[in-house]
Scaffold this motif. Sequence first.
Motif, PDB file in Angstrom:
ATOM      1  N   VAL A  61     -28.397  26.085  19.353  1.00  0.00           N
ATOM      2  CA  VAL A  61     -27.637  25.381  18.321  1.00  0.00           C
ATOM      3  C   VAL A  61     -28.596  25.130  17.163  1.00  0.00           C
ATOM      4  O   VAL A  61     -29.505  24.311  17.268  1.00  0.00           O
ATOM      5  N   VAL A  62     -28.412  25.888  16.085  1.00  0.00           N
ATOM      6  CA  VAL A  62     -29.250  25.713  14.909  1.00  0.00           C
ATOM      7  C   VAL A  62     -28.656  24.561  14.113  1.00  0.00           C
ATOM      8  O   VAL A  62     -27.503  24.608  13.699  1.00  0.00           O
ATOM      9  N   LEU A  63     -29.441  23.521  13.933  1.00  0.00           N
ATOM     10  CA  LEU A  63     -28.960  22.313  13.274  1.00  0.00           C
ATOM     11  C   LEU A  63     -29.139  22.360  11.761  1.00  0.00           C
ATOM     12  O   LEU A  63     -28.246  21.962  11.015  1.00  0.00           O
ATOM     13  N   ALA A  64     -30.311  22.838  11.307  1.00  0.00           N
ATOM     14  CA  ALA A  64     -30.569  22.843   9.867  1.00  0.00           C
ATOM     15  C   ALA A  64     -31.713  23.782   9.517  1.00  0.00           C
ATOM     16  O   ALA A  64     -32.612  24.011  10.314  1.00  0.00           O
ATOM     17  N   LEU A  65     -31.632  24.289   8.306  1.00  0.00           N
ATOM     18  CA  LEU A  65     -32.731  25.020   7.682  1.00  0.00           C
ATOM     19  C   LEU A  65     -33.075  24.216   6.443  1.00  0.00           C
ATOM     20  O   LEU A  65     -32.179  23.837   5.683  1.00  0.00           O
ATOM     21  N   ALA A  66     -34.344  23.928   6.241  1.00  0.00           N
ATOM     22  CA  ALA A  66     -34.742  23.084   5.108  1.00  0.00           C
ATOM     23  C   ALA A  66     -35.870  23.726   4.326  1.00  0.00           C
ATOM     24  O   ALA A  66     -36.675  24.479   4.874  1.00  0.00           O
ATOM     25  N   MET A  67     -35.909  23.408   3.029  1.00  0.00           N
ATOM     26  CA  MET A  67     -37.001  23.826   2.169  1.00  0.00           C
ATOM     27  C   MET A  67     -37.820  22.576   1.855  1.00  0.00           C
ATOM     28  O   MET A  67     -37.306  21.605   1.310  1.00  0.00           O
ATOM     29  N   GLU A  68     -39.081  22.623   2.232  1.00  0.00           N
ATOM     30  CA  GLU A  68     -39.994  21.497   2.063  1.00  0.00           C
ATOM     31  C   GLU A  68     -40.903  21.776   0.869  1.00  0.00           C
ATOM     32  O   GLU A  68     -41.562  22.815   0.822  1.00  0.00           O
ATOM     33  N   LEU A  73     -26.455  23.488   9.225  1.00  0.00           N
ATOM     34  CA  LEU A  73     -25.947  24.671   9.921  1.00  0.00           C
ATOM     35  C   LEU A  73     -25.305  24.309  11.250  1.00  0.00           C
ATOM     36  O   LEU A  73     -25.012  25.184  12.061  1.00  0.00           O
ATOM     37  N   SER A  74     -25.070  23.046  11.477  1.00  0.00           N
ATOM     38  CA  SER A  74     -24.701  22.548  12.803  1.00  0.00           C
ATOM     39  C   SER A  74     -23.270  22.855  13.229  1.00  0.00           C
ATOM     40  O   SER A  74     -22.984  22.892  14.426  1.00  0.00           O
ATOM     41  N   THR A  75     -22.353  23.062  12.270  1.00  0.00           N
ATOM     42  CA  THR A  75     -20.947  23.286  12.623  1.00  0.00           C
ATOM     43  C   THR A  75     -20.369  24.428  11.794  1.00  0.00           C
ATOM     44  O   THR A  75     -20.895  24.734  10.714  1.00  0.00           O
ATOM     45  N   PRO A  76     -19.280  25.036  12.234  1.00  0.00           N
ATOM     46  CA  PRO A  76     -18.624  26.072  11.422  1.00  0.00           C
ATOM     47  C   PRO A  76     -18.183  25.549  10.051  1.00  0.00           C
ATOM     48  O   PRO A  76     -18.274  26.279   9.057  1.00  0.00           O
ATOM     49  N   ASP A  77     -17.730  24.298   9.970  1.00  0.00           N
ATOM     50  CA  ASP A  77     -17.334  23.716   8.681  1.00  0.00           C
ATOM     51  C   ASP A  77     -18.525  23.630   7.727  1.00  0.00           C
ATOM     52  O   ASP A  77     -18.407  23.937   6.542  1.00  0.00           O
ATOM     53  N   ALA A  78     -19.679  23.195   8.245  1.00  0.00           N
ATOM     54  CA  ALA A  78     -20.885  23.092   7.422  1.00  0.00           C
ATOM     55  C   ALA A  78     -21.298  24.477   6.918  1.00  0.00           C
ATOM     56  O   ALA A  78     -21.672  24.624   5.746  1.00  0.00           O
ATOM     57  N   LEU A  79     -21.220  25.483   7.764  1.00  0.00           N
ATOM     58  CA  LEU A  79     -21.554  26.852   7.349  1.00  0.00           C
ATOM     59  C   LEU A  79     -20.595  27.340   6.264  1.00  0.00           C
ATOM     60  O   LEU A  79     -21.015  28.010   5.315  1.00  0.00           O
ATOM     61  N   GLY A  80     -19.321  27.014   6.396  1.00  0.00           N
ATOM     62  CA  GLY A  80     -18.321  27.408   5.401  1.00  0.00           C
ATOM     63  C   GLY A  80     -18.596  26.821   4.038  1.00  0.00           C
ATOM     64  O   GLY A  80     -18.384  27.474   3.010  1.00  0.00           O
ATOM     65  N   ARG A  81     -19.089  25.582   4.002  1.00  0.00           N
ATOM     66  CA  ARG A  81     -19.395  24.928   2.730  1.00  0.00           C
ATOM     67  C   ARG A  81     -20.563  25.605   2.009  1.00  0.00           C
ATOM     68  O   ARG A  81     -20.654  25.575   0.788  1.00  0.00           O
ATOM     69  N   LEU A  82     -21.480  26.224   2.761  1.00  0.00           N
ATOM     70  CA  LEU A  82     -22.647  26.861   2.145  1.00  0.00           C
ATOM     71  C   LEU A  82     -22.263  28.054   1.281  1.00  0.00           C
ATOM     72  O   LEU A  82     -22.975  28.400   0.338  1.00  0.00           O
ATOM     73  N   LYS A 113     -34.623  23.421  12.326  1.00  0.00           N
ATOM     74  CA  LYS A 113     -34.438  22.470  13.426  1.00  0.00           C
ATOM     75  C   LYS A 113     -33.316  23.019  14.310  1.00  0.00           C
ATOM     76  O   LYS A 113     -32.249  23.376  13.804  1.00  0.00           O
ATOM     77  N   PHE A 114     -33.583  23.124  15.612  1.00  0.00           N
ATOM     78  CA  PHE A 114     -32.608  23.703  16.530  1.00  0.00           C
ATOM     79  C   PHE A 114     -32.750  23.077  17.918  1.00  0.00           C
ATOM     80  O   PHE A 114     -33.750  22.435  18.221  1.00  0.00           O
ATOM     81  N   ARG A 115     -31.725  23.289  18.720  1.00  0.00           N
ATOM     82  CA  ARG A 115     -31.706  22.760  20.083  1.00  0.00           C
ATOM     83  C   ARG A 115     -31.355  23.911  21.031  1.00  0.00           C
ATOM     84  O   ARG A 115     -30.541  24.770  20.707  1.00  0.00           O
ATOM     85  N   ILE A 116     -31.974  23.899  22.204  1.00  0.00           N
ATOM     86  CA  ILE A 116     -31.663  24.878  23.254  1.00  0.00           C
ATOM     87  C   ILE A 116     -30.900  24.119  24.331  1.00  0.00           C
ATOM     88  O   ILE A 116     -31.379  23.109  24.842  1.00  0.00           O
ATOM     89  N   ASN A 117     -29.705  24.611  24.674  1.00  0.00           N
ATOM     90  CA  ASN A 117     -28.828  23.868  25.572  1.00  0.00           C
ATOM     91  C   ASN A 117     -28.911  24.232  27.043  1.00  0.00           C
ATOM     92  O   ASN A 117     -29.096  23.365  27.868  1.00  0.00           O
ATOM     93  N   HIS A 118     -28.714  25.486  27.405  1.00  0.00           N
ATOM     94  CA  HIS A 118     -28.444  25.820  28.799  1.00  0.00           C
ATOM     95  C   HIS A 118     -29.503  26.659  29.481  1.00  0.00           C
ATOM     96  O   HIS A 118     -29.705  26.528  30.678  1.00  0.00           O
ATOM     97  N   ASP A 119     -30.138  27.550  28.763  1.00  0.00           N
ATOM     98  CA  ASP A 119     -31.017  28.517  29.390  1.00  0.00           C
ATOM     99  C   ASP A 119     -32.208  28.811  28.489  1.00  0.00           C
ATOM    100  O   ASP A 119     -32.165  28.556  27.288  1.00  0.00           O
ATOM    101  N   VAL A 120     -33.248  29.393  29.057  1.00  0.00           N
ATOM    102  CA  VAL A 120     -34.438  29.760  28.307  1.00  0.00           C
ATOM    103  C   VAL A 120     -34.082  30.840  27.282  1.00  0.00           C
ATOM    104  O   VAL A 120     -33.320  31.762  27.578  1.00  0.00           O
ATOM    105  N   VAL A 121     -34.624  30.704  26.073  1.00  0.00           N
ATOM    106  CA  VAL A 121     -34.456  31.705  25.030  1.00  0.00           C
ATOM    107  C   VAL A 121     -35.830  32.305  24.764  1.00  0.00           C
ATOM    108  O   VAL A 121     -36.781  31.598  24.467  1.00  0.00           O
ATOM    109  N   SER A 122     -35.904  33.617  24.891  1.00  0.00           N
ATOM    110  CA  SER A 122     -37.174  34.328  24.735  1.00  0.00           C
ATOM    111  C   SER A 122     -37.228  35.023  23.383  1.00  0.00           C
ATOM    112  O   SER A 122     -36.312  35.758  23.010  1.00  0.00           O
ATOM    113  N   GLY A 123     -38.300  34.807  22.651  1.00  0.00           N
ATOM    114  CA  GLY A 123     -38.536  35.514  21.397  1.00  0.00           C
ATOM    115  C   GLY A 123     -37.511  35.250  20.316  1.00  0.00           C
ATOM    116  O   GLY A 123     -37.039  36.183  19.665  1.00  0.00           O
TER     117      GLY A 123
END
Length: 191
Positions: A58-65, A76-85, A103-113
Motif C-alpha cells: 500500500v503506497v501511501l505517499a510520494l513526496a518532494m523534500e 497515493l493511498s486511495t483510488p480517489d486520491a490518485l484520481g485527483r492527481l 511512504k508505504f506499508r507491506i500488509n500480508h507477505d514479503v515483497v522482494s526487490g
Amino acid sequence: MADEELLPTNTTGYKVGAKKTAAELAQLDAQDESLRKWKESLGLGAAGAASNDPRNVVVLALAMEVVGREDVILDLSTPDALGRLKDQSICIKEGIEYRLKVKFRINHDVVSGLKYIQIVKRGGIRVDRMEEMLGSYGPNTAPYEKKFMVEEAPSGMLARGHYNVKSGFVDDDGHTHLEWNWAFDIKKDWE
C-alpha cells in the motif's frame, strides 16, 4: 499488466529466488533464537501485519523534500486520491535541489526487490526515466519510508514548461503494485 515503459530493467545473471510466504520464511531455521527474533522484527513472525486491505503493498505517499520548504506530498493511498492527481500539476522551481521520498506499508507477505519507476515526458517525448530500488520488506503495521538521492531540477528557459509523468511500483516477481499518472511544471519561481 504494467505499461511496458514501467517494466524494470533486468540485471544479467540475476535470478529471482523462489517465492516464499512470510509463514515459510518464519519457519526456516526456527531453532535459532537470534534468527527467530530478527525475523519477528521484520514482521515474519506471528505478529506480522494484519490488515483487511487485500493489497500487499500500500503506497501511501510520494513526496518532494526541499530544504527550507514544506514537503510537496502526493497522496497515493486511495483510488480517489490518485484520481485527483490527474487534474493537478505540481510547481517546481528551476534549479532547486530536491529529494523524493516514498511512504508505504507491506500488509500480508514479503515483497522482494520493490522498485519505483518513473517516466517523464514533455510534449509526448520521453525526456527522463528513473528506476530506484527500494528493497525487500516484510509485513509490518508501521509504514516504511525510503528517501532517494538528492537531485537538481533542470533550469533555463528551455527547461521551463509542463511535464507529464507515469510512475509505478514493481517488485522482482513482476507484480505491479501501483501505477498512476501525474504532472509537474518547472517555473522560474515557486507559485
